[in-house]
Design an enzyme around this catalytic site. Structure first.
Site, PDB file in Angstrom:
ATOM      1  N   ARG A  39      -5.547  -8.504  -9.455  1.00 18.65           N
ATOM      2  CA  ARG A  39      -6.117  -9.744  -9.808  1.00 18.65           C
ATOM      3  C   ARG A  39      -7.537  -9.298 -10.202  1.00 18.65           C
ATOM      4  O   ARG A  39      -7.950  -8.254 -10.041  1.00 18.65           O
ATOM      5  CB  ARG A  39      -6.180 -10.560  -8.353  1.00 18.65           C
ATOM      6  N   GLU A  85      -3.210   7.226   7.454  1.00 19.26           N
ATOM      7  CA  GLU A  85      -4.090   7.912   6.699  1.00 19.26           C
ATOM      8  C   GLU A  85      -5.025   8.759   7.401  1.00 19.26           C
ATOM      9  O   GLU A  85      -5.479   8.471   8.448  1.00 19.26           O
ATOM     10  CB  GLU A  85      -4.815   6.970   5.603  1.00 19.26           C
ATOM     11  N   LYS A 136       0.827  -1.279  -0.006  1.00 19.08           N
ATOM     12  CA  LYS A 136      -0.043  -0.006   0.030  1.00 19.08           C
ATOM     13  C   LYS A 136       0.858   1.262   0.002  1.00 19.08           C
ATOM     14  O   LYS A 136       0.485   2.249  -0.497  1.00 19.08           O
ATOM     15  CB  LYS A 136      -0.870   0.097   1.161  1.00 19.08           C
ATOM     16  N   HIS A 192     -14.662  -4.043   7.466  1.00 22.80           N
ATOM     17  CA  HIS A 192     -13.719  -3.900   6.330  1.00 22.80           C
ATOM     18  C   HIS A 192     -13.964  -4.632   5.252  1.00 22.80           C
ATOM     19  O   HIS A 192     -12.940  -4.725   4.235  1.00 22.80           O
ATOM     20  CB  HIS A 192     -12.459  -3.511   6.691  1.00 22.80           C
TER      21      HIS A 192
HETATM   22  P1  ADP Z   1      -7.850  -4.016   2.733  1.00 19.15           P
HETATM   23  O1  ADP Z   1      -6.639  -4.485   1.740  1.00 19.15           O
HETATM   24  O2  ADP Z   1      -7.406  -4.824   4.122  1.00 19.15           O
HETATM   25  O3  ADP Z   1      -9.151  -4.478   2.389  1.00 19.15           O
HETATM   26  P2  ADP Z   1      -7.921  -1.187   2.332  1.00 19.15           P
HETATM   27  O4  ADP Z   1      -6.948  -0.521   2.218  1.00 19.15           O
HETATM   28  O5  ADP Z   1      -8.574  -1.800   0.765  1.00 19.15           O
HETATM   29  O6  ADP Z   1      -7.654  -2.614   2.972  1.00 19.15           O
HETATM   30  O7  ADP Z   1      -9.405  -0.658   3.084  1.00 19.15           O
HETATM   31  C1  ADP Z   1     -10.522  -1.609   3.284  1.00 19.15           C
HETATM   32  C2  ADP Z   1     -11.698  -0.627   3.669  1.00 19.15           C
HETATM   33  O8  ADP Z   1     -11.234   0.273   4.781  1.00 19.15           O
HETATM   34  C3  ADP Z   1     -12.193   0.289   2.675  1.00 19.15           C
HETATM   35  O9  ADP Z   1     -12.972  -0.277   1.859  1.00 19.15           O
HETATM   36  C4  ADP Z   1     -12.665   1.384   3.402  1.00 19.15           C
HETATM   37  O10 ADP Z   1     -14.022   1.079   3.784  1.00 19.15           O
HETATM   38  C5  ADP Z   1     -11.887   1.502   4.384  1.00 19.15           C
HETATM   39  N1  ADP Z   1     -11.057   2.527   4.392  1.00 19.15           N
HETATM   40  C6  ADP Z   1      -9.765   2.280   4.016  1.00 19.15           C
HETATM   41  N2  ADP Z   1      -9.006   3.445   4.160  1.00 19.15           N
HETATM   42  C7  ADP Z   1      -9.817   4.315   4.663  1.00 19.15           C
HETATM   43  C8  ADP Z   1      -9.587   5.721   4.964  1.00 19.15           C
HETATM   44  N3  ADP Z   1      -8.557   6.367   4.680  1.00 19.15           N
HETATM   45  N4  ADP Z   1     -10.774   6.437   5.594  1.00 19.15           N
HETATM   46  C9  ADP Z   1     -11.924   5.617   5.776  1.00 19.15           C
HETATM   47  N5  ADP Z   1     -11.923   4.431   5.507  1.00 19.15           N
HETATM   48  C10 ADP Z   1     -10.896   3.673   4.937  1.00 19.15           C
END
Ligand code: ADP
Length: 675
Positions: A307, A216, A132, A251
């Protein structure tokens, strides 16, 4: 039209035509890939573990190779064995599906070294996008909007704390290697920061072997929006519109739709352009997804998945494109067969993930044999991607997703109605599923109004998991109709069914009594046959009753002049019915005294619930005392030891370590000692 023309490569060293494809996955995605590969004339090879000997994907493939024990590291995650399986079966290409090794750069590299086409991006692209923090640095340079945050190399407490202060609370601490929502903590105040970092790091280390963190800004009440992209090895790149996956639990996505009902056309074009920019930054080849969070106005890049995603069918339904076909064609080294402006967004699609889990018990996974699996026909915009069928076993070893129910319609409202109907008309017995929860979710007025954010499910959990309707006369009637109809079928083949032999002439009226147990209640009802018509007698009330078999196994029950279409399945002593009020499972207390005690296990070593054998504690031939430990089972992640019901000799062990056993199955035979 926008075709980015990067260095046009015609003879890519990694992508070329193949005739045999190995699918390094299981469940619905393995079945999904096999379907398209077969339609393209490609021979398919499945891999499987001991737990999946009888699985649907194994039955569907042309060839199948057993890799090893149920544990994923011995099977679906074992790179050596997978490559060996490809070589043994002449597979020239491997499709990784999603999960397992799909984003593992080492796997892609090992395939390339073995001369096998990896259906996906190159290992280098995966590495660039896989972390990430790395991908965020790349996106920053490419001018893709990011959530304000810190994604630097330095990981000491002072740096992280300073970064958090600068960004301003609330913030999100996230594992750089993260996935599936693990290693992620929302932090609202400075005091919570240090402990959150410690626990997120611990979780990330255990899950990914990498505890690097990024920070973040936490977008409050966020929405999840993502763009499907695909690139070929000739430098062409397409975006296939966006999906909205805001309905999540912990999530993890639960419902996904396309297009996003939140974006207007200008916002849609902007987010798709950002996604193309992101993918172009690594000259991306293959299918991928660029994920964003949105505060309702702006979108910010969060990560790329290199993917195919679980939710890809909603994109297929609004574009008419088969994404697996495109993946395979790109892997052949072909050019993408369309241009950006040939892709037209048509209608609306929505998908629900069906899991073997119990939403009323904190979503605890449910394992065991699927006794009934009936889904409605794939017509009227309904599509069902399933990885299981009736008789299959859901093993505790893997993700508990059983299937996806997906609906398309010209409008979002109709798509939701079709999805809900698809869910309502699905019957599963033997394991618990989240289907009623999904129905409650998609029909919730706030979901229909798109007044949601990623915290919606958590907040509304109580309303989404409310208890079902009371067991009414209609359900009683449905149970009786189902029993009588099933006996008619049986009576045709078996002479002397209880119906025929057990005399139900009483005082000149033909009648029959039934007792059903449901939850803690007992329901008694008498079916009385009159001339040409019947009545049900419930608590002294007489209700006119009739029934007839309908098409496709349904039953038409007429109660007090109202005809209803119901579904019923009769097991040995269980009756399942689905009516307009919902689904009900009752115990039928058999009036003919045929309750068999055989499975009670009082004097046998019997699995009390479906589980996995984790240890055998005696050998065949051993002499044991009463209460001696015989077998250890893992049931719902808890170990349970089964003991000898009496002193004696172990004649036979009927299971081995790693076996998945059904409820009521005898695991060891013990001969009582002579008194
Ligand atoms: P993973 O790879 O574990 O799925 P992600 O980075 O894709 O993690 O984030 C999963 C979920 O977390 C997102 O779909 C969103 O709902 C929430 N999320 C991620 N980053 C943020 C953020 N900066 N602020 C609010 N919610 C977030």
């Amino acid at each position: 039209m926008e075709l980015s023309v990067n260095a046009a490569r015609t003879d890519h060293p990694l992508y070329r035509r193949f005739g045999t494809l190995l699918i390094a996955n299981r469940g619905e995605i393995a079945c999904r890939v096999i379907r398209t590969a077969r339609a393209m004339g490609i021979r398919t090879v499945a891999i499987y573990s001991e737990a999946d000997r009888d699985a649907l994907h194994v039955a569907m493939a042309d060839d199948a190779v057993l890799l090893g024990q149920a544990h994923a590291r011995d099977s679906y995650l074992n790179i050596d064995r997978i490559i060996e399986a490809a070589q043994k079966t002449g597979a020239e290409a491997i499709h990784p599906g999603y999960g397992f090794l799909s984003e593992n750069a080492e796997f892609a590299r090992r395939c390339a070294q073995a001369g096998i086409v990896f259906v996906g991006p190159t290992a280098d692209m995966m590495e660039a996008m896989g972390s990430k923090s790395g991908s965020k640095a790349l996106m920053e340079r490419a001018g893709v909007p990011l959530v304000p945050g810190y994604h630097g190399e330095a990981q000491d407490d002072a740096t992280l704390t300073e970064a958090a202060d600068k960004i301003g609370f609330p913030i999100l601490v996230k594992a750089s290697a993260g996935g599936g929502g693990r290693g992620m903590r929302v932090v609202r105040t400075a005091e919570e920061l240090a402990p959150a970092i410690v626990s997120a790091k611990r979780e990330a280390k255990a899950a990914f072997g990498d505890d690097r963190m990024l920070i973040e800004k936490y977008v409050d009440n966020p929405r999840h929006i993502e763009v499907q992209i695909i690139g070929d090895s000739h430098g062409n790149l397409l975006s296939l519109f966006e999906r909205e996956c805001t309905l999540q639990r912990r999530h993890q996505k639960v419902i996904e739709e396309a297009p996003s009902p939140t974006l207007n056309p200008a916002q849609r074009e902007a987010v798709c352009a950002s996604a193309r920019k992101a993918a172009a930054a690594v000259s991306y080849v293959g299918a991928g997804t660029i994920e964003f969070v949105s505060d309702g106005r702006d979108v910010f890049f969060i990560e790329m998945n290199t993917r195919l995603q679980v939710e890809h069918p909603v994109t297929e339904l609004i574009t008419g494109v088969d994404l697996v076909e495109l993946q395979l064609r790109v892997a052949f080294g072909e050019k993408l067969p369309m241009t950006q402006d040939q892709l037209v967004l048509n209608g609306h699609a929505i998908e629900a993930r069906v899991y073997a889990e119990n939403p009323n018990k904190n979503f605890m996974p449910s394992v065991g044999r699927i006794k009934t699996w009936r889904t409605p026909p794939e017509a009227d915009g309904l599509r069902i991607d399933a990885g299981y069928r009736e008789g299959d076993t859901v093993s505790p070893n893997y993700d508990a997703m059983l299937a996806k129910v997906i609906a398309w319609a010209p409008t979002r409202d109709v798509a939701i109605d079709r999805l809900n109907r698809g869910l309502e008309e699905t019957d599963v017995r033997g394991i618990v599923t989240n289907i009623p929860f999904l129905s409650a979710l998609v029909t919730h007025p706030q979901v229909r109004a798109n007044a949601i954010d990623t915290g919606f499910i958590e907040r509304e959990l109580a309303a989404l998991t409310t208890q079902r309707a009371a067991f009414s006369d209609l359900e009683l009637a449905a149970c009786i109709a189902a029993i009588v109809q099933s006996e008619r079928v049986t009576a045709r083949t078996i002479i002397g069914s209880p119906w025929q032999t057990a005399g139900w002439m009483m005082a000149g009226t033909r009648q029959r009594s039934f007792v059903f147990r449901e939850e803690m209640q007992e329901h008694k009802v008498t079916l009385r046959y009159g001339r040409g018509s019947s009545v049900l007698v419930v608590d002294g009330r007489e209700i006119a009753f009739d029934h007839a078999s309908g098409e496709t196994g349904d039953i038409h029950v007429t109660l007090d002049g109202v005809q209803s279409r119901v579904t019923g399945v009769v097991g040995r002593h269980e009756v399942y019915v689905r009516t307009r009020n919902g689904r009900f499972e009752v115990h039928w207390v058999d009036p003919f005294g045929m309750e068999d005690e055989e499975q009670s296990g009082a004097d046998r070593v019997v699995a009390p619930l479906p589980g996995t054998v984790v240890a055998l504690l005696v050998e065949e031939g051993a002499t044991v005392e009463k209460g001696a430990a015989i077998v250890t089972l893992e049931v719902m992640k808890m170990e349970q030891t089964l003991r000898a019901p009496f002193a004696g000799k172990v004649i036979r062990l009927k299971c081995k370590v790693g076996d998945i056993v059904q409820e009521g199955v005898e695991l060891a035979e013990i001969e009582p000692a002579q008194p």
